[in-house]
Structures are given as structure tokens and as C-alpha cells.
Scaffold this motif. Structure first.
Motif, mmCIF file in Angstrom:
data_model
loop_
_atom_site.group_PDB
_atom_site.id
_atom_site.type_symbol
_atom_site.label_atom_id
_atom_site.label_comp_id
_atom_site.label_asym_id
_atom_site.label_seq_id
_atom_site.Cartn_x
_atom_site.Cartn_y
_atom_site.Cartn_z
ATOM 1 N N MET A 1 0.824 -1.209 0.000
ATOM 2 C CA MET A 1 0.000 0.000 0.000
ATOM 3 C C MET A 1 0.857 1.258 0.000
ATOM 4 N N TYR A 2 2.085 1.142 0.451
ATOM 5 C CA TYR A 2 3.007 2.284 0.469
ATOM 6 C C TYR A 2 3.364 2.752 -0.940
ATOM 7 N N GLU A 3 3.028 1.951 -1.953
ATOM 8 C CA GLU A 3 3.243 2.366 -3.332
ATOM 9 C C GLU A 3 1.998 3.014 -3.932
ATOM 10 N N LYS A 4 0.945 3.144 -3.145
ATOM 11 C CA LYS A 4 -0.333 3.569 -3.710
ATOM 12 C C LYS A 4 -0.824 4.900 -3.147
ATOM 13 N N THR A 5 0.046 5.637 -2.448
ATOM 14 C CA THR A 5 -0.378 6.910 -1.868
ATOM 15 C C THR A 5 -0.181 8.029 -2.881
ATOM 16 N N GLN A 6 -1.272 8.697 -3.173
ATOM 17 C CA GLN A 6 -1.253 9.763 -4.176
ATOM 18 C C GLN A 6 -0.340 10.911 -3.749
#
Length: 814
Positions: free
Chosen positions: A451-456
Motif C-alpha cells: 500500500m506504500y506504493e499507492k499513496t497519491q
């Protein structure tokens, strides 16, 4: 001698943005010639005023400049103006905000005669797009930019500060444009020509929320004074004596704060672990916090918070700032003289240690030329050969390498701006401690799901960069970082004070590897501050700047105006400081250290009140009214939580507004010609305006008001900006593709060299994406050496969970 003392800058027109831009040049020694009409720059008549009637806002924007009066009626006016511009290096043009009786100029023709001339033009919305013809003020721009609707009581109206914000943001952007142009000009290229939209410059404060809304949807609404998405608490609390700013993001900070308040039951509640979770329980939490915080003073709690590394800060009043010896010693508060009166104002936040800015100065009287002691005689550009053409595909900072140790918002915005302008920015993270804007959740589901790759928010602040992971706590990681720095121009960090020094990467070490290195520390309070160990976020910086003390109603609490105001402001100031230091390094081969205290970057927004108070006046809270414009405020429109900002700036606009809302008697009443006369019936006027707006949709009301040339702007939410017609027509939001999140919007810079914005070249790096590329191509490591670093956990491409991190820490300690 000032680092920019070789430059002559001419300022025409009247705009707070252009005035602040040129003041930044004057801070570093440039010869700034301000062109005014016989009546003086209209900003000389801007409230608030000192007891002797001097404009505190004008004083802050214009000390250390010279003034030239050019009367357009004089027969030689055109020749005088043209000669002045022909003999300058940089022309900063505010005529499209207010012409201030400045003559028409053929800038294109001038630049043919002087191809090395740098030109910066500011306007509210630029010359094209759906809002291009709109009249505007600082507050209507902030309303349209999503900076007002989220602030204030739930029931409304939205709460906003007076007009002392957008000029500072726009001025910083203008300075950044001009300075990167000077860096190319000294290499023999032609001067660059820039246009700057003040509206788009305001979006530096909104872009994070706007792009988060793209992912999260319509989750942001006004939650009450001093309450902001996406975390809680991020606000202001009353104590036994004084107010305390509190910002709790990480689980560790939450636990420590609850422990400090002796509330052991709260940290054990799993629904309160993360800041965004706590938003759903704000009243429950405040029921515990409010009474406890009133048992001690703000200073007592601050002392306790320092011991526990909690981001809390006492809120100063304006007199507290004026009595702060540290701020005077650092140059955050400086002496200013104007028209026989002495006072204090806010100095430069760009704390270059080798080539520092001026500490105070004099505001020119109309027509006064100042002979500044540290300025060298200006030598007009006399290159032996004509400037070479600018390669349209070569960005102004091409060839500059930046090593980026920063995280969060402020530092990454600084380095992103450098990257947007062409610098090669190498972002350094660690699989043990990645950028916290990727998320602070280390639970298995978050980490395993990447999820750390999915923060806008991370993606918009780290575009156009390359990313590498290095464990700087290990000798191998620190050694590789040193090798990267040895070939770099700039190092930026926004860690707490001394973090890099403890890792063996302090300036004293790195300058031995690279004497031309510019290194900037972006700490909260500064390297030598008594509060140097205070933890802080962007909200902490606003809380400690003095600004909340002058926002809101006179009988209400101090009020914040943004979830993390200090972050983007610190980032833009950091970029400006780096460019000044880079210019000096290019000219001399000598690097230097920049001690940027982010709290000082916030102080310009309180500058008018500081100056008024220092001169014997009193800082006044205006609420939603204005010290000069009547009427002025945020009015409810038809529909749920629908509002519009309206500002009447002169007599003619008042006449048009009165006719529009069906009060021709007011339009014809000569006694209401002046704002102060209207102030006597301000409540009555506001009621009639409110009745008119309530019967209309907000966009319909704005359309009618703008058709009548009345300054107005719909109070937008950040999510509304994703479909804003003006931004669409200007191609402001660009589409970028990235692994894990796919297609997503990216905001452009507000400074343009042509019709279209600078293109977004690459998406933000995934964790460790460029490890092999950088380690092999720049440092010459072999594949077996890189594999060994992976196996040792020095580099990697996946974040460690809490359990993995604990295991690695135990192994390291063994």
C-alpha cells in the motif's frame, strides 16, 4: 556585498506578488528600481496602517528598494521607462494585476533589443482560460483555489485570513522563475520569459488535498475550527495559560501524548491508532483532552512534549514575536525605517550562512533612490558576443544534480520543483524507513499489500525524480551516499536537527568531499535554536508562527487556516534559497550551508500585524471582514454548504454591486462612496448581499458578479478543482502513468515559458526503483556488489513490516 548585487531589477505595475518577488532580490543585494505613478504604488494605501499612517503591508514588501516616479503625462515618460528597462537584467511586471498608470510597453520588441533580459509577468489567471477576464483579490483567489471552504465552523461561514497570503506565494514562484533563468544566463544563454498565474500559484497549497481527493473521493469537508482532514488532532487547544498547537500523526506520537496527559485507556483502543481513524472520534477524544490540557500552561506542556518527542508548540501572540531575542538574532525579525518612523518587520527566511541576506532596511519614499552600502555599482550587460539561443528542449536546471534526503511534504516539494525545472534529483530512502508520505502504517496487511506504493500524496511530490534505497545507519550505506554527494551540486534534508550529522553525513564532512556543494537543512526552528529539538509538521509551523493569533473573530480562539500550511511554504522558500546559493557556487566555485528554519518561512503571513504592533499600534482580528474593502466576506448560496467570496475594492465596484443586488438607492447615495462610510452599515449591506446570493447557485452568482466586474470567487473544495473549467482549459492537470496506481493527475507548476506548462517527464519512483541504474552507472558497482547489498539489507525494493524492522534492529544491535 550581496550575492545578487550585480543585478538590476525593475518592477512595474502594482501587485503584492511582484513586490514580494523583487523584495527577495533586494534581500540579497540586487539594485531594485520600483516604478511608481505620481500618487505612488496603490499598495502604499493598503491597510493596516501604523499609527503615523504608513502601510505596514507596503513596508514589508518594499524595504531596500529605490523608487522612480514616472508620470505618464510627461512627454519624456516613455523614453525614461524604456531606458530604465533597457539597462536592467530582470523585469518583473505586475501591470496585469494593477497597471498603476504604467505606460504600455512592447516587451517582445524590448527583448529583441536585449535578448539577455529576463522577464516575469504576473496576473491573476494569466491571459487565457475561462477565468482570464475575472477581477480578483487575494481572498477570491483563495476561495477558488480550495483554501477557504475547509476552514471554520461546521455551520459556516468558512473562515479566512485577510489578503496577505497569495502575494507571498506568487512572489516566491516568480523569484524561482527568475533565479533559474539567471543560472542559465550566466552560461551565455538568452534570458527567459515567464508568465505566472497567481491562481495557479495558490494551488501549491491545495494540490496535495486535490490529488488525494482523486483517490479517496469526496471525503473532505469543513469539520470545525482547527480541525482538518486527514488526521486528528491537528489543531489548537486552550491551556491553563495560553494556547497549545498539537499535531499527532504516528502511533508513537499518539501513545506518548496520551501518556503525557495520563490517559492510558486511549492508546489501547485500536480504532484510535492512526490519525485518520481518530477523525471519526473527534468529540470523544476532545472530551478527554480539553479538561486535561487546562490543568497546565502551554509552556509546561511544551517542555513535557520536548522530552517525549511530541510535535506540540505554544502559540505566540504578536508581542511575543517582537520580544523574541532569538528571532531577532537570526534575522527573522528585522528593523525597518519608513517616513521618519521606525519599526520591525519580517526578514528573509533564506538563511544562507556564507552569503546572508540583509538584516532590515529602509522603505523608499516616493521617488527616493537608495544608495545601499553593500551593493556594487551595476554594470549593464556587455557580453562580447550575443547570448546564445535557448534550447527549447533543455530545461533551465539541466546538468544540476540534487541528492534528496527529504521526506513528507516540504523537502520533497523543494526538490520536486528543482526536478520539474530540469535538475537530476536522486531521492534516498531506506526499506527500513521510507518516506513517511508513503504511509506510517507498518501492519502486515499494509506492507504485504504494498500500500506504500499507492499513496497519491507521495506520487505528486516525487515526480521527475529517481529513487534509491540506502540504509544510512550502516557504514556501507553511508559510504555510498558520500560517493553520490561527491558528484552532486545540492543536498537537501528536512530531518530533525543533527540526524545527518550523527550518520556521518553532516556538512562539515560532506564539504570536504565537494567544496562547491550547496547543502540545505530544512529543520523546524533552525540549527541554533533553543527549540532545535522540537518535532514539527507543517501544522506545527503555522501554530508557532503567530499567524493563528490574528485570524478569526476577536472573541474566538486563534485559528489555523490549513491542514499543513508550513509544508508547501517551507518547500518554496527552500527552493528559492537553493537557487541563490547555486548561483553563488556557479560564480565562485564555493558552496555553502543553508540553515532554513521552516517556522520563519511562515512569519511573512503575519508581517503586517508585526509591523503595526512594533510601531505602537495594535494587531486587530478582522474575522471575515477586511481592513480596507467594504463589503467583504463569504456568503451562503443556494444548495448544501455552498458559498461565494465577494470583495468590493473601490467606489465603482461598489456602485456596480449595489445595482446588481437591487439597491440603486445605495448606488446613488453619495455618502456611501467611501469604504469607511459603508463600514457604518456593514451588517445591513451584508444582509442584503446574503439574501441575493442565497437565491442563486454559487457558480451562477459568480458569473453574474464577474459580468458586473465585481471581484467574486466560489468557495471550492479541493475535489472541485479536478474538474475546474479554467484549469482544464489551461491543461493545468496533466495525466501520468505509474505502477501500482495507474493513470493519475499531476498538477503543473504555475510558471510557464509558453502557452503550455512544463511536461511531467516521469512518474514518482517506486521504492528502490533506480537502485541498479544509479549504483552501476554513477558509482560503477558491479552486479555481484549490488546483489551483496541487497542480501545485506543495505538496499531493497520492499518496505519492512514492524516485525521485520524489529528483527533487523536486534540483529544490528547484536
Amino acid at each position: 556585498m550581496g550575492v545578487l548585487s550585480h543585478l538590476r531589477v525593475v518592477e512595474i505595475g502594482s501587485s503584492a506578488g511582484t513586490s514580494y518577488c523583487t523584495r527577495l532580490f533586494a534581500d540579497f543585494g540586487a539594485d531594485v528600481q520600483k516604478v511608481e505613478p505620481p500618487a505612488g504604488d496603490p499598495l502604499r494605501h493598503s491597510a493596516p496602517f501604523t499609527p503615523s499612517g504608513q502601510s505596514a503591508w507596503f513596508a514589508f514588501l518594499n524595504f531596500n528598494k529605490s523608487s522612480i516616479i514616472i508620470d505618464p503625462k510627461d512627454p519624456d515618460a516613455a523614453i525614461r521607462l524604456r531606458t530604465l528597462i533597457e539597462n536592467c537584467d530582470i523585469l518583473v511586471d505586475g501591470r496585469y494585476v494593477d497597471p498603476a498608470d504604467c505606460l504600455s510597453i512592447d516587451v517582445a520588441e524590448l527583448r529583441k533589443q536585449r535578448p539577455d533580459l529576463i522577464y516575469v509577468e504576473m496576473s491573476w489567471f494569466d491571459r487565457d482560460g475561462d477565468y482570464a477576464g475575472f477581477v480578483a483579490t487575494d481572498s477570491t483567489i483563495r476561495a477558488l483555489g480550495g483554501l477557504i471552504k475547509l476552514v471554520g465552523p461546521v455551520e459556516g461561514p468558512p473562515l479566512h485570513a485577510p489578503d496577505f497570503q497569495m502575494g507571498i506565494i506568487a512572489g516566491l514562484w516568480g523569484f524561482i522563475a527568475a533565479m533559474c533563468s539567471e543560472l542559465t544566463r550566466i552560461k551565455g544563454e538568452v534570458g527567459r520569459s515567464w508568465s505566472l498565474s497567481i491562481f495557479e500559484s495558490s494551488l501549491a497549497l491545495t494540490e496535495y488535498l486535490m490529488c488525494e481527493a482523486f483517490t479517496r473521493g469526496d471525503v473532505m469537508h469543513r469539520m470545525g475550527t482547527n480541525r482538518f482532514w486527514p488526521s486528528f488532532p491537528t489543531g489548537i487547544y486552550e491551556t491553563k495559560k495560553g494556547y497549545l498547537g498539537v499535531t499527532l500523526h504516528t502511533p508513537a506520537q499518539w501513545r506518548s501524548f496520551c501518556d503525557m496527559l495520563c490517559l492510558p485507556e486511549l492508546p489501547d483502543d485500536p480504532s484510535l491508532l492512526l490519525g485518520e481513524d481518530r477523525l471519526h472520534h473527534m468529540d470523544k477524544i476532545d472530551a478527554h483532552f480539553v479538561p486535561r490540557l487546562k490543568t497546565q500552561t502551554a509552556q509546561d506542556w511544551f517542555a513535557e512534549g520536548l522530552k517525549r518527542k511530541i510535535p506540540i508548540v505554544p502559540l505566540p501572540e504578536i508581542p511575543d514575536l517582537l520580544q523574541d531575542a532569538e528571532k531577532k538574532a537570526r534575522g527573522a525579525i528585522v528593523p525597518v525605517a519608513f517616513a521618519g518612523e521606525n519599526g520591525l518587520t519580517v526578514g528573509s527566511a533564506q538563511r544562507l550562512t556564507l552569503t546572508p541576506p540583509r538584516q532590515g532596511g529602509k522603505v523608499p519614499s516616493p521617488g527616493e533612490q537608495q544608495r545601499l552600502t553593500n551593493a556594487q555599482r551595476h554594470l549593464p550587460h556587455t557580453a562580447s558576443t550575443s547570448p546564445g539561443p535557448t534550447d527549447p528542449d533543455r530545461l533551465p536546471l539541466h546538468g544540476i544534480r540534487v541528492i534528496d534526503f527529504s521526506m513528507g511534504w516540504a523537502g520533497p516539494l523543494c526538490t520536486r520543483t528543482l526536478a520539474d525545472l530540469g535538475a537530476d534529483v536522486i531521492k534516498i530512502e531506506a526499506i527500513q524507513y521510507p518516506d513517511w508520505f508513503r504511509g506510517v502504517d507498518r501492519r502486515p496487511a499494509y506492507v504485504n499489500g504494498q500500500m506504500y506504493e499507492k499513496t497519491q500524496r507521495f506520487c505528486i511530490l516525487n515526480r521527475n525524480k529517481r529513487g534509491i534505497t540506502l540504509d544510512l545507519k550502516r557504514p556501507q550505506g553511508a559510504a555510498l551516499a558520500k560517493r553520490l554527494v561527491a558528484g552532486a551540486d545540492v543536498v537537501v534534508d528536512n530531518y530533525s536537527v543533527d540526524v545527518l550529522t550523527r550518520l556521518g553525513l553532516g556538512y562539515d564532512v560532506l564539504k570536504q568531499l565537494n567544496r562547491r556543494l550547496v547543502m540545505m537543512s530544512m529543520s523546524a526552528f533552525g540549527m541554533n535554536s533553543v527549540h532545535r529539538d522540537c518535532r514539527a509538521y507543517g501544522s506545527t509551523l503555522e501554530q508557532g508562527s503567530g499567524l493563528p493569533a490574528v485570524i478569526g473573530s476577536s472573541n474566538g480562539p486563534p485559528a489555523m487556516s490549513h491542514t499543513a500550511f508550513g509544508d508547501p511554504v517551507g518547500g518554496l522558500n527552500g527552493c528559492a534559497a537553493v537557487l541563490v546559493a547555486l548561483l553563488h557556487a556557479r560564480n565562485t566555485g564555493q558552496g555553502q550551508f543553508i540553515d532554513l528554519a521552516q517556522i520563519e518561512c511562515m512569519m511573512p503571513f503575519a508581517a503586517p500585524w508585526i509591523t503595526v504592533q512594533s510601531a505602537g499600534g495594535t494587531a486587530i482580528r478582522y474575522g471575515n471582514r477586511h481592513p480596507q474593502f467594504v463589503p467583504h466576506g463569504c456568503f451562503r448560496c443556494r444548495g448544501k454548504d455552498s458559498w461565494i467570496m465577494i470583495a468590493v475594492t473601490d467606489t465603482d465596484m461598489w456602485h456596480r454591486l449595489a445595482l446588481l443586488i437591487g439597491r440603486p438607492d445605495w448606488a446613488e447615495d453619495a455618502s456611501l462612496k467611501f469604504a469607511e462610510a459603508r463600514r457604518a452599515i456593514e451588517e445591513v449591506i451584508e444582509r442584503d448581499i446574503a439574501a441575493w446570493t442565497l437565491s442563486r447557485d454559487a457558480d451562477e452568482a459568480m458569473s453574474d458578479l464577474q459580468a458586473a466586474k465585481v471581484a467574486a470567487g466560489v468557495a471550492r473544495l479541493p475535489i472541485d478543482l479536478l474538474n475546474d473549467p479554467h484549469l482544464k482549459s489551461r491543461a493545468f492537470l496533466q495525466t501520468s502513468e505509474r505502477a501500482f496506481i495507474g493513470s493519475h493527475p499531476q498538477p503543473s507548476m504555475p510558471i510557464r515559458e509558453g502557452v503550455r506548462p512544463y511536461a511531467i517527464r516521469t512518474a514518482a519512483p517506486t521504492l528502490g526503483q533506480h537502485n541498479r541504474e544509479i549504483l552501476s552507472e554513477l558509482l560503477g558497482l558491479s552486479d555481484p556488489e549490488i546483489i551483496e547489498l541487497v542480501n545485506a539489507g543495505i538496499i531493497g525494493e520492499k518496505m519492512l513490516s514492524e516485525k521485520e524492522l524489529a528483527r533487523v534492529s536486534n540483529l544490528s544491535s547484536d
